[in-house]
Design an enzyme around this catalytic site. Structure first.
Site, PDB file in Angstrom:
ATOM      1  N   SER A  49      17.671  34.886  19.672  1.00  0.00           N
ATOM      2  CA  SER A  49      18.360  35.736  19.138  1.00  0.00           C
ATOM      3  C   SER A  49      18.580  34.764  17.535  1.00  0.00           C
ATOM      4  CB  SER A  49      20.072  35.640  19.519  1.00  0.00           C
ATOM      5  OG  SER A  49      21.012  35.769  18.465  1.00  0.00           O
ATOM      6  N   TYR A 101      27.441  32.693  23.034  1.00  0.00           N
ATOM      7  CA  TYR A 101      26.103  33.347  22.777  1.00  0.00           C
ATOM      8  C   TYR A 101      25.250  32.594  22.030  1.00  0.00           C
ATOM      9  CZ  TYR A 101      22.896  37.310  22.118  1.00  0.00           C
ATOM     10  OH  TYR A 101      21.787  38.073  22.068  1.00  0.00           O
TER      11      TYR A 101
HETATM   12  N1  LIG Z   1      21.081  44.239  20.265  1.00  0.00           N
HETATM   13  C1  LIG Z   1      20.757  43.254  19.610  1.00  0.00           C
HETATM   14  O1  LIG Z   1      20.820  43.052  18.431  1.00  0.00           O
HETATM   15  C2  LIG Z   1      20.112  41.877  20.160  1.00  0.00           C
HETATM   16  C3  LIG Z   1      19.684  40.876  19.145  1.00  0.00           C
HETATM   17  C4  LIG Z   1      19.200  39.660  19.740  1.00  0.00           C
HETATM   18  C5  LIG Z   1      19.074  39.405  20.970  1.00  0.00           C
HETATM   19  N2  LIG Z   1      19.495  40.473  21.863  1.00  0.00           N
HETATM   20  C6  LIG Z   1      18.975  40.222  23.292  1.00  0.00           C
HETATM   21  O2  LIG Z   1      17.982  41.372  23.717  1.00  0.00           O
HETATM   22  C7  LIG Z   1      18.362  41.491  25.286  1.00  0.00           C
HETATM   23  C8  LIG Z   1      18.483  42.903  25.461  1.00  0.00           C
HETATM   24  O3  LIG Z   1      19.822  43.381  24.876  1.00  0.00           O
HETATM   25  P1  LIG Z   1      20.233  44.971  24.664  1.00  0.00           P
HETATM   26  O4  LIG Z   1      20.726  44.826  23.168  1.00  0.00           O
HETATM   27  O5  LIG Z   1      18.949  45.806  24.873  1.00  0.00           O
HETATM   28  O6  LIG Z   1      21.371  45.114  25.436  1.00  0.00           O
HETATM   29  P2  LIG Z   1      21.339  45.881  26.791  1.00  0.00           P
HETATM   30  O7  LIG Z   1      23.064  45.624  27.229  1.00  0.00           O
HETATM   31  O8  LIG Z   1      21.150  47.275  26.518  1.00  0.00           O
HETATM   32  O9  LIG Z   1      20.611  45.374  27.703  1.00  0.00           O
HETATM   33  C9  LIG Z   1      21.015  44.286  28.580  1.00  0.00           C
HETATM   34  C10 LIG Z   1      20.465  44.324  30.104  1.00  0.00           C
HETATM   35  O10 LIG Z   1      20.551  43.259  30.658  1.00  0.00           O
HETATM   36  C11 LIG Z   1      21.133  43.800  31.966  1.00  0.00           C
HETATM   37  N3  LIG Z   1      21.932  42.572  32.725  1.00  0.00           N
HETATM   38  C12 LIG Z   1      23.045  42.115  32.322  1.00  0.00           C
HETATM   39  N4  LIG Z   1      23.338  41.022  32.955  1.00  0.00           N
HETATM   40  C13 LIG Z   1      22.721  41.105  34.202  1.00  0.00           C
HETATM   41  C14 LIG Z   1      22.477  40.302  35.254  1.00  0.00           C
HETATM   42  N5  LIG Z   1      23.185  39.492  35.861  1.00  0.00           N
HETATM   43  N6  LIG Z   1      21.405  40.715  36.236  1.00  0.00           N
HETATM   44  C15 LIG Z   1      20.440  41.661  35.795  1.00  0.00           C
HETATM   45  N7  LIG Z   1      20.627  42.275  34.728  1.00  0.00           N
HETATM   46  C16 LIG Z   1      21.510  41.887  33.591  1.00  0.00           C
HETATM   47  C17 LIG Z   1      22.021  44.710  31.656  1.00  0.00           C
HETATM   48  O11 LIG Z   1      22.306  45.765  32.640  1.00  0.00           O
HETATM   49  C18 LIG Z   1      21.271  45.517  30.799  1.00  0.00           C
HETATM   50  O12 LIG Z   1      20.120  46.392  31.261  1.00  0.00           O
HETATM   51  C19 LIG Z   1      19.432  40.474  25.451  1.00  0.00           C
HETATM   52  O13 LIG Z   1      18.862  39.327  26.148  1.00  0.00           O
HETATM   53  C20 LIG Z   1      20.103  40.368  24.276  1.00  0.00           C
HETATM   54  O14 LIG Z   1      20.884  39.074  24.266  1.00  0.00           O
HETATM   55  C21 LIG Z   1      19.915  41.682  21.396  1.00  0.00           C
END
Ligand SMILES: NC(=O)c1ccc[n+]([C@@H]2O[C@H](COP(=O)([O-])OP(=O)(O)OC[C@H]3O[C@@H](n4cnc5c(N)ncnc54)[C@H](O)[C@@H]3O)[C@@H](O)[C@H]2O)c1
Length: 280
Positions: free
Chosen positions: A163, A176
């Site tokens: 991130s 985070y």
């Molecule tokens: N959305 C953004 O702007 C952004 C930016 C930087 C990084 N990220 C990272 O990208 C990744 C995906 O995020 P997203 O935005 O698609 O969010 P999202 O919430 O749609 O996806 C996260 C997924 O992780 C799963 N999850 C959470 N805890 C879990 C566990 N204990 N066991 C198994 N699965 C679990 C959730 O059920 C979900 O399917 C994450 O690592 C997030 O930190 C997102």
């Protein structure tokens, strides 16, 4: 979806943790389009079913598997289900993770607060602990469980998701930010550790994307932008939020057995220029 370019992943088996999420689901669809068989992992198998249905409708192969990335037994069980069906694992994408809402600090800085106002001093650090565990332990543990199957496989690759908070702390989300800094650091460690075994380890650091998990931090209930969103767009030279599709090209590049075969240990920002911009 249609990938921006194709790489050949025919018959390769990919495990995507958090594959039922917004970014993870996008990755699953893209990898299937390149010929991979995709295990869509989520805490509940049914959460991954819409992604599996999309992939199958497009003629690909996928299965939804339940697994909690913080629970060794559930990951071991998932690994067995995948090996029983497809016999091998080539690629692991550690996409499960995210910020925990209750770990958020209510204001950008500690200044001029009325007595009794919630602040860093009143946040329950147990929530920060969960956030640290989900993002770093929830990356290391699947790497241990599935990584073992990658040894000796063709095009063995691990992709982690970092991130912008890893390059420097973001306001309000110190847990985070620290967790993702650890994900970047672990990516570099694992790249060194596995280099001679043939496993490449890289990470993608997304900028700001509109997804379910960050919606309340950035947007009001009526969909209008909060002050934080105006700051983000203002600090992104390309002047917009990312769309999950914007990440696909980076993923395919890092997994391309031809194009990136000498690339390991990088944390690749996909951020419209955010982390390079100093504001003036
Ligand atoms: N959305 C953004 O702007 C952004 C930016 C930087 C990084 N990220 C990272 O990208 C990744 C995906 O995020 P997203 O935005 O698609 O969010 P999202 O919430 O749609 O996806 C996260 C997924 O992780 C799963 N999850 C959470 N805890 C879990 C566990 N204990 N066991 C198994 N699965 C679990 C959730 O059920 C979900 O399917 C994450 O690592 C997030 O930190 C997102």
């Amino acid at each position: 979806m249609t990938v921006p370019f194709k790489i050949d992943l025919t018959d390769q088996v990919v495990v995507v943790t958090g594959g039922s999420g917004v970014i993870g689901g996008m990755f699953c669809r893209a990898l299937a389009e390149c010929g991979a068989r995709v295990a869509v992992l989520g805490r509940k198998a049914e959460n991954g079913m819409p992604v599996v249905a999309d992939i199958e409708a497009a003629g690909g192969q996928a299965m939804a598997v339940a697994a909690n990335v913080m629970d060794k037994d559930s990951l071991m069980a998932a690994r067995q289900v995948i090996l029983d069906k497809w016999g091998k694992i080539n690629i692991l994408v550690n996409c499960a993770g995210g910020a925990v809402r209750s770990a958020e600090i209510p204001q950008d800085e500690y200044a001029d607060l009325e007595e009794g106002t919630d602040s860093f001093f009143t946040v329950d650090l147990e929530n920060v602990k969960r956030e640290l565990e989900l993002n770093i332990y929830g990356t290391m543990l699947p790497t241990q469980i599935f990584g073992e199957c990658l040894v000796g496989q063709e095009n063995a690759n691990i992709i982690n998701i970092s991130s912008m908070g890893a390059f420097g702390p973001l306001t309000r989300i110190p847990g985070y930010s620290a967790a993702k800094a650890a994900v970047s650091n672990f990516t570099e460690w694992a790249a060194n550790y596995f280099a001679k075994s043939g496993i490449r380890v890289n990470a993608i650091a997304p900028g700001f994307f509109q997804t379910k998990q960050n919606h309340a931090l950035h947007f009001n209930e009526d969909g209008t932008m909060k002050p934080r969103s105006f700051k983000i767009v203002g600090a992104t030279p390309m002047g917009r939020y990312g769309e999950p599709e914007d990440l696909v090209g980076a993923l395919l590049f890092l997994l391309d057995p031809k194009g990136s075969r000498f690339v390991t240990g990088v944390v690749l920002p996909v951020d419209g220029g955010f982390h390079e911009y100093l504001g003036v």
